[in-house]
Design a protein around this motif. Structure first.
Motif, PDB file in Angstrom:
ATOM      1  N   ARG A 224       3.073 -11.306 -28.416  1.00 19.60           N
ATOM      2  CA  ARG A 224       2.239 -10.140 -28.133  1.00 19.60           C
ATOM      3  C   ARG A 224       0.798 -10.577 -27.887  1.00 19.60           C
ATOM      4  O   ARG A 224       0.093 -10.014 -27.077  1.00 19.60           O
ATOM      5  N   ARG A 277       6.297   5.161 -19.245  1.00 19.01           N
ATOM      6  CA  ARG A 277       6.166   3.846 -19.840  1.00 19.01           C
ATOM      7  C   ARG A 277       7.271   3.728 -20.857  1.00 19.01           C
ATOM      8  O   ARG A 277       7.361   4.528 -21.778  1.00 19.01           O
ATOM      9  N   ARG A 279       9.236   2.341 -24.138  1.00 21.57           N
ATOM     10  CA  ARG A 279       8.653   2.075 -25.450  1.00 21.57           C
ATOM     11  C   ARG A 279       8.064   0.673 -25.528  1.00 21.57           C
ATOM     12  O   ARG A 279       7.124   0.426 -26.244  1.00 21.57           O
ATOM     13  N   PHE A 280       8.666  -0.246 -24.792  1.00 19.71           N
ATOM     14  CA  PHE A 280       8.164  -1.616 -24.847  1.00 19.71           C
ATOM     15  C   PHE A 280       8.172  -2.172 -23.423  1.00 19.71           C
ATOM     16  O   PHE A 280       8.931  -1.704 -22.582  1.00 19.71           O
ATOM     17  N   PRO A 281       7.312  -3.148 -23.131  1.00 15.90           N
ATOM     18  CA  PRO A 281       7.339  -3.738 -21.796  1.00 15.90           C
ATOM     19  C   PRO A 281       8.676  -4.441 -21.580  1.00 15.90           C
ATOM     20  O   PRO A 281       9.199  -5.083 -22.491  1.00 15.90           O
ATOM     21  N   TRP A 286      15.719  -7.804 -20.463  1.00 15.69           N
ATOM     22  CA  TRP A 286      15.627  -6.723 -21.440  1.00 15.69           C
ATOM     23  C   TRP A 286      16.064  -5.416 -20.795  1.00 15.69           C
ATOM     24  O   TRP A 286      15.924  -5.226 -19.600  1.00 15.69           O
ATOM     25  N   LYS A 287      16.563  -4.547 -21.618  1.00 14.65           N
ATOM     26  CA  LYS A 287      16.988  -3.271 -21.070  1.00 14.65           C
ATOM     27  C   LYS A 287      16.500  -2.128 -21.956  1.00 14.65           C
ATOM     28  O   LYS A 287      16.117  -2.355 -23.107  1.00 14.65           O
ATOM     29  N   THR A 288      16.536  -0.960 -21.441  1.00 17.45           N
ATOM     30  CA  THR A 288      16.220   0.203 -22.245  1.00 17.45           C
ATOM     31  C   THR A 288      17.017   1.392 -21.719  1.00 17.45           C
ATOM     32  O   THR A 288      17.731   1.291 -20.728  1.00 17.45           O
TER      33      THR A 288
ATOM     34  N   GLU B 375       9.003   2.073 -31.413  1.00 18.75           N
ATOM     35  CA  GLU B 375       8.994   1.092 -30.324  1.00 18.75           C
ATOM     36  C   GLU B 375       9.831  -0.125 -30.713  1.00 18.75           C
ATOM     37  O   GLU B 375      10.719  -0.561 -29.970  1.00 18.75           O
ATOM     38  N   GLU B 382      18.132  -2.018 -28.226  1.00 19.99           N
ATOM     39  CA  GLU B 382      18.497  -2.279 -26.839  1.00 19.99           C
ATOM     40  C   GLU B 382      18.643  -3.758 -26.530  1.00 19.99           C
ATOM     41  O   GLU B 382      19.389  -4.129 -25.638  1.00 19.99           O
ATOM     42  N   ASN B 383      17.870  -4.597 -27.198  1.00 13.66           N
ATOM     43  CA  ASN B 383      17.775  -5.976 -26.729  1.00 13.66           C
ATOM     44  C   ASN B 383      18.196  -7.029 -27.729  1.00 13.66           C
ATOM     45  O   ASN B 383      17.802  -8.167 -27.624  1.00 13.66           O
ATOM     46  N   TYR B 550       9.709 -10.170 -31.033  1.00 12.18           N
ATOM     47  CA  TYR B 550       9.028  -8.995 -30.521  1.00 12.18           C
ATOM     48  C   TYR B 550       7.927  -8.610 -31.501  1.00 12.18           C
ATOM     49  O   TYR B 550       8.082  -8.740 -32.711  1.00 12.18           O
TER      50      TYR B 550
END
Lengths: 568, 571
Positions: A224, A277, A279-281, A286-288, B375, B382-383, B550
């Motif tokens: 981050r 947007r 929740r996370f970049p 990665w998936k959402t 978040e 998901e990941n 993360y």
């Protein structure tokens, strides 16, 4: 001329072809268009048009040809047949999904993303091509490598091949382009679009979306710190824009664990723009998953004549620019009681058996028309589909009627219930109380009438003072006297019955009668006084004096009566 | 008591923050229902004591069953009712009505409660239920004795009574002793020791003590949750004492015990809030009706006095009384209004915001929302592989299970505290030791909550001492000593002067990984922790066995992936 656009995750190839019929006789109505076998399975969309400014779209269909069974062809039907020796210009647009390969396939957060596209240097057509050029638009100027078949020229973000002349049918030569591409490689892996039609003027659309970043996978750790301070992770997706119809209202953006608090909505003239947007970049791999929903008024999409309706809506809608949808399922929930459902789609889909959907007050369930996409969908597939159905308007009244009936029954039941006596033993006390209360009420109303009579006497006295007409006054008094007698006897009768049930109350009624009698006497005295005054037997001053004492007594007794009545 | 008292109490309980904290949407818990059940049971109990009616007693037993099925706090109830009976007995108020009511409630209620699998045979085995059973027995003896007394001459009776008392009490003592020794009757569980002796848990079971809800209540939180009720409560007690009846005794008992328990554990404020409301309702309505009498009659009284022309002194004193009454009523109204505003304020400030989405004000007054928990949990969902196992401190166990849909090593069910202790040991150990524990527990991801960037104070560093204590409370974790984590002067510090054990443990490293480079506040060096207001002590370090998987936007949630064992030979 051929142009290849690599500037997004999709590959858009535009063929601008001049066709000429070199045969000696006969007009050509259709021609065949071919693609090299390696790209054939990646075709997301193919379309042909004539004209440059106002395009006329041509019918394109997939066929096989006897001589080349291993190849797939697209048969394009021309609008105007080309006569012998004639020529025409046709634009064919081909969109390929997933044709760009990430190379390297795994990068760290700091690294940039590169993609490689391997295609055909020439158009793969069943006809010989007299002259052709290929222009490639690149996503960036950072070019790693490319096929150097001469003549070729590179200029900033374009590569130009050709012109090549007299190329034989089915000529293939590898064209490989490896270039930095940090554009979002966002792919919708699953889309569920539910359209719920209400006959009360609303259509609700809810899209459940699974997105995945299909770019180069993130290797190692996600920091981050670096992401925030050093602006690394250029290929990650922080937000994207979704366009909704201009009439969209009550938009929501959420997922399984609630509202996603990072989105903005902008209402524009022709659309509603959502800046979503996640929740996370999203980094590579990665998936959402999210849900977006909104309401639109039905008059824009639902048309009817009598009981026949047509629903005209987009099969898929815009999710983000250069989108690629791998699997889409559309469910249209029609109102309860529809019949004769006919589906008409702009491109072939896989129809599934109709389902049933139950919401509040549904009895037989709502018909759900379900179909799935075949192959990838892109922005070119944002087209309308139609559903025809028959819906008798009077069935709309069914649900309100059910409610009305239910409430009616409820009230009826409660009416019956309170009127029924379920107790095993008879409650004497309560019954007696109720009886007495009834009597008391009667007494009170009788007393009311009596006081009205007194009021009449008062009025008559005032009138007498003004008109000095004794005979009228006497007549009025007589009438009041008889009426009053009636009421008084009625109360006395009641008093006897009350006394039988409740001694105390009987006494009270007795008291009331006594007080009333006194009041009546006072009033009679007053009447006499007034008469005397009118006839001149009494001086004004003396009258006033006497009247004052009388009035005082009267009010006292009236108060007493009132308090008695109130005590019932 | 009276309709007025009931109305007052109802109005108060509707807005009392101590109860709203559990019944408001979002924090809604089964305790919210349980309090209703409890009050309902009490109501029916009083009703049955008043009437001595089996009908009401049976209903009371059913309500008790409802209560048992909704909350473990039913134990309070099953001790309260026998206590009431016992006190009535001592006061000499024991009657057939009480006998009928208690026997029905106890037998029926116990039978019903045993149907709940969680309770099972506890009512006849554990010591928490012993009071109820004992009082039940006592009831029988007492009634029997009364019966005998009625049928015998006093001399014979006295002989019989004495011998009976000696025999029965010795039988009970021996029986209880044998049962306890043989393990049939479970010894008192930790939670209840801590109720009776506030220091018990702290000394023996750190996991119970570590929950903030199990801390002793501070005075400020009494006032915060109850406001004027705290002061009206004694007044209500006074009114109850002044009119001593069976049901008033019950209210007094309930009030006194609830105050005691609420003082021991913050969580039991919930039990106290209703009785506070009831007693305050009694106080308000009794005092108001006392004074209102003067106001109500005063108009006609003064008129009559002036008309009849009686002595001036009389008028004066009535006027004086009227004045005091006015003053009192105005004062009471004022208090009630402030109570209302206070309740509204508390509810909106403290209990209405979701604890999972934090918000703060920025310099320009705008609202910043910290949605970091969701978040990160969504990222996990998901990941990460679906069978991934997440290790975090147990506070977040249920959240992770529900929102991230992943298996956690420990969660809010604190039944198995050796497991929690193991996690505490991992967090408190150095990386190498922790890696062994994590391999043993088969952990894939580790999650920590870190507030140093935003100033979120209930983060894992502030909870860390509990992890150390809990980690050190089991045999495997004996090498973890609480004092190793303090500075020589006995302070808990994360800056340069902190103990080296602390600065090298896994929790510290996970929280502050790469934090040493971040500027958090202007005018302060990088790595300035905004919760503890210090510059962290150990800035430059790398993680060997973990990698950052993360970190949420405001760094509140940090997730690390446990690296696989390195292949042989590559080291």
């Amino acid at each position: 001329d051929r142009s290849v656009d690599l500037s997004s995750q999709l590959v858009r190839i535009n063929y601008k072809m001049s066709l000429s019929n070199t045969g000696s006789s006969g007009a050509v109505k259709t021609f065949l268009f071919g693609l090299e076998p390696s790209t054939n399975d990646k075709v997301a969309f193919i379309g042909a048009a004539v004209g440059s400014s106002d395009k006329t779209y041509l019918r394109v269909s997939e066929t096989k040809v006897q001589a080349h069974m291993d190849k797939t062809f697209y048969k394009i039907e021309l609008k105007d047949a080309i006569s012998a020796g004639g020529s025409a210009t046709v634009n064919v647009e081909v969109v390929l999904g997933g044709a760009q390969e990430m190379y390297p396939a795994v990068i760290t957060q700091k690294e940039k993303q590169f993609s490689r596209f391997i295609g055909n240097l020439y158009a793969y057509l069943p006809y010989s091509v007299t002259s052709q050029t290929t222009t490639v638009t690149l996503p960036s100027s950072n070019l790693e490598s490319y096929t150097k078949t001469k003549p070729v020229s590179v200029q900033d973000t374009t590569i130009k091949y050709g012109p090549f002349s007299n190329i034989a049918p089915f000529t293939a030569a590898e064209m490989s382009i490896h270039v930095e591409n940090n554009n979002p490689m966002l792919v919708v892996t699953n889309l569920l679009r539910v359209i719920e039609v209400s006959m009360w003027g609303n259509i609700n659309i809810e899209e459940t979306v699974d997105v995945k970043h299909n770019g180069a996978q993130l290797k190692g750790s996600f920091s981050r710190y670096e992401f925030q301070r050093e602006n690394s992770g250029v290929s990650s997706i922080k937000s994207f824009k979704t366009l909704l119809p201009a009439a969209a209202r009550d938009v929501y953006y959420r997922d399984d664990i609630g509202n996603i608090s990072t989105s903005h909505m902008k209402v524009m003239d022709d659309a509603v723009e959502l800046d979503l947007r996640p929740r996370f970049p999203l980094f590579g791999g990665w998936k959402t998953h999210y849900v977006i929903g909104y309401n639109v008024p039905s008059y824009e999409y639902l048309f009817y004549k009598g009981d026949n309706h047509v629903l005209n809506m987009r099969l898929v809608d815009h999710l983000f620019d250069d989108m690629l949808i791998e699997n889409a399922e559309v469910r249209v929930i029609l109102p309860e009681g529809v019949t004769d459902v006919v589906l008409d789609t702009p491109f072939p889909v896989k129809r599934m058996p109709n389902g049933k959907h139950f919401t509040y007050l549904d009895t037989t369930g709502r018909t759900v028309v379900m179909f799935q996409s075949v192959g990838d969908l892109t922005e070119n597939h944002i087209q309308d589909f139609q559903i025809q159905f028959t819906f008798p308007h009077r069935t709309m009244l069914l649900e309100p009627l059910i409610l009305v009936l239910a409430f009616f029954l409820l009230f009826l039941l409660s009416i019956v219930y309170v009127r029924l006596d379920f107790s095993i033993t008879v409650d004497e006390g309560a019954q007696a109380k109720m009886k007495v209360a009834g009597y008391c009420e009667k007494v009170a109303s009788l007393q009311d009438r009596r006081s009205a009579l007194y009021q009449a006497v008062e009025d008559a006295m005032v009138k007498l003072k003004a008109s000095k007409d004794l005979s009228v006054f006497q007549a009025a008094l007589k009438k009041v006297a008889s009426d009053h007698k009636n009421e008084t006897t009625a109360i006395s009768e009641l008093q006897v019955t009350i006394k039988n049930v409740n001694q105390d109350l009987g006494e009270k009624v007795n008291e009331l009668q006594r007080c009333d009698k006194i009041y009546r006497d006072y009033q009679a005295q007053q009447a006499v006084l007034v008469e005397k005054l009118v006839t001149g037997k009494l001086q004004k001053a003396a009258y006033l004096d006497q009247e004052a004492t009388l009035l005082k007594k009267k009010t006292e007794i009236a108060d007493k009566i009132n308090s008695l009545i109130r005590a019932f | 008591h009276s309709v007025g008292a009931g109305l007052c109490a109802a109005g108060m309980i509707a807005i009392v923050p101590g109860y709203i904290s559990r019944s408001v949407a979002g924090s809604y818990d089964n305790e919210g229902i349980a309090i209703f059940c409890m009050l309902f049971t009490y109501y029916l109990w009083i009703k049955s004591v008043k009437t001595g009616n089996i009908y009401w007693s049976a209903l009371c037993a059913v309500a008790y069953f409802y209560m048992v099925s909704s909350w473990g706090g039913y134990v309070f109830l099953i001790n309260m009712i026998p206590l009431h009976v016992l006190v009535l007995m001592i006061c000499g108020r024991f009657s057939h009505r009480v006998y009928v009511a208690y026997c029905t409630v106890y037998t029926l209620g116990t039978l019903l409660s045993m149907q709940i699998s969680f309770v099972g045979f506890q009512p006849v085995q554990t010591s928490e239920h012993m009071l109820a059973l004992g009082v039940f027995g006592l009831c029988q003896i007492y009634a029997f004795v009364e019966y005998l007394r009625a049928n015998m001459t006093p001399e014979y009776f006295n002989i019989l009574f004495k011998s009976l008392v000696i025999i029965i009490s010795s039988i009970i003592a021996v029986g209880l002793g044998v049962l306890t020794l043989s393990g049939k009757v479970a010894p008192w569980t930790g939670r209840f020791y801590s109720l009776l002796d506030p220091s018990y848990a702290k000394n023996n079971i750190p996991i119970i003590a570590s929950v903030s809800e199990h801390q002793p209540t501070s005075w400020s939180s009494f006032y915060f949750d109850l406001q004027i009720l705290t002061f009206l409560f004694p007044a209500g007690l006074y009114y109850c004492f002044s009119k001593l009846t069976d049901h008033n005794i019950f209210i007094i008992l309930y009030g006194v015990f609830a105050v005691y328990f609420a003082g021991v554990m913050v969580r039991l404020m919930l039990v106290l809030a209703p009785v506070m409301c009831i007693l305050s309702g009694i106080a308000v309505s009794s005092s108001l009706s006392t004074y209102m009498k003067y106001l109500d009659g005063s108009g006609s009284q003064t008129k009559a006095a002036s008309k009849q022309g009686k002595g001036r002194q009389d008028t004066n004193s009535t006027q004086q009384r009227e004045g005091t009454a006015y003053l009192f009523v105005v004062l009471m109204t004022f208090f009630l209004v402030t109570y209302t505003t206070h309740c509204i304020w508390v509810t909106s400030e403290a209990y209405s915001s979701p604890s999972i989405v934090l918000s703060a004000r920025s310099h320009d007054g705008g609202r910043i929302i910290f949605d970091d928990f969701r978040e990160a949990y969504w990222w996990l969902r998901e990941n990460t592989p679906e069978d991934a196992k997440v290790m975090s401190w147990w506070d977040y166990g249920y959240q992770i299970t529900a929102m991230a849909n992943r298996t956690v090593i420990v969660d809010n069910n604190t039944w198995n505290n050796t497991h929690i202790s193991r996690v505490g040991q991992a967090m408190a150990s150095t990386e190498d030791k922790a890696y062994e524990i994590m391999r043993e527990l088969d952990v894939d991801y580790v999650l920590v909550i870190f507030g140093g960037l935003t100033g979120y104070s209930s983060d894992d560093i502030n909870k860390f001492l509990w992890m150390v204590r809990i980690g050190g409370s089991t045999p495997e974790g004996e090498h973890i000593k609480e004092k190793d984590y303090y500075t020589p002067s006995g302070e808990f510090r994360v800056d340069g002067e902190g103990s080296s054990t602390l600065l090298n443990c896994l929790m510290y490293k996970m929280c502050y990984y790469r934090f040493g480079q971040v500027y958090t506040e202007t005018g302060k060096p990088p790595g300035y922790d905004r919760v503890r207001n210090v510059v962290i002590g150990n800035k430059d370090f790398e993680l060997d066995v973990l990698e950052e998987a993360y970190t949420s936007e405001h760094w509140i949630v940090r997730i690390y992936k446990v690296k696989d064992l390195p292949n042989r030979g590559t080291r």
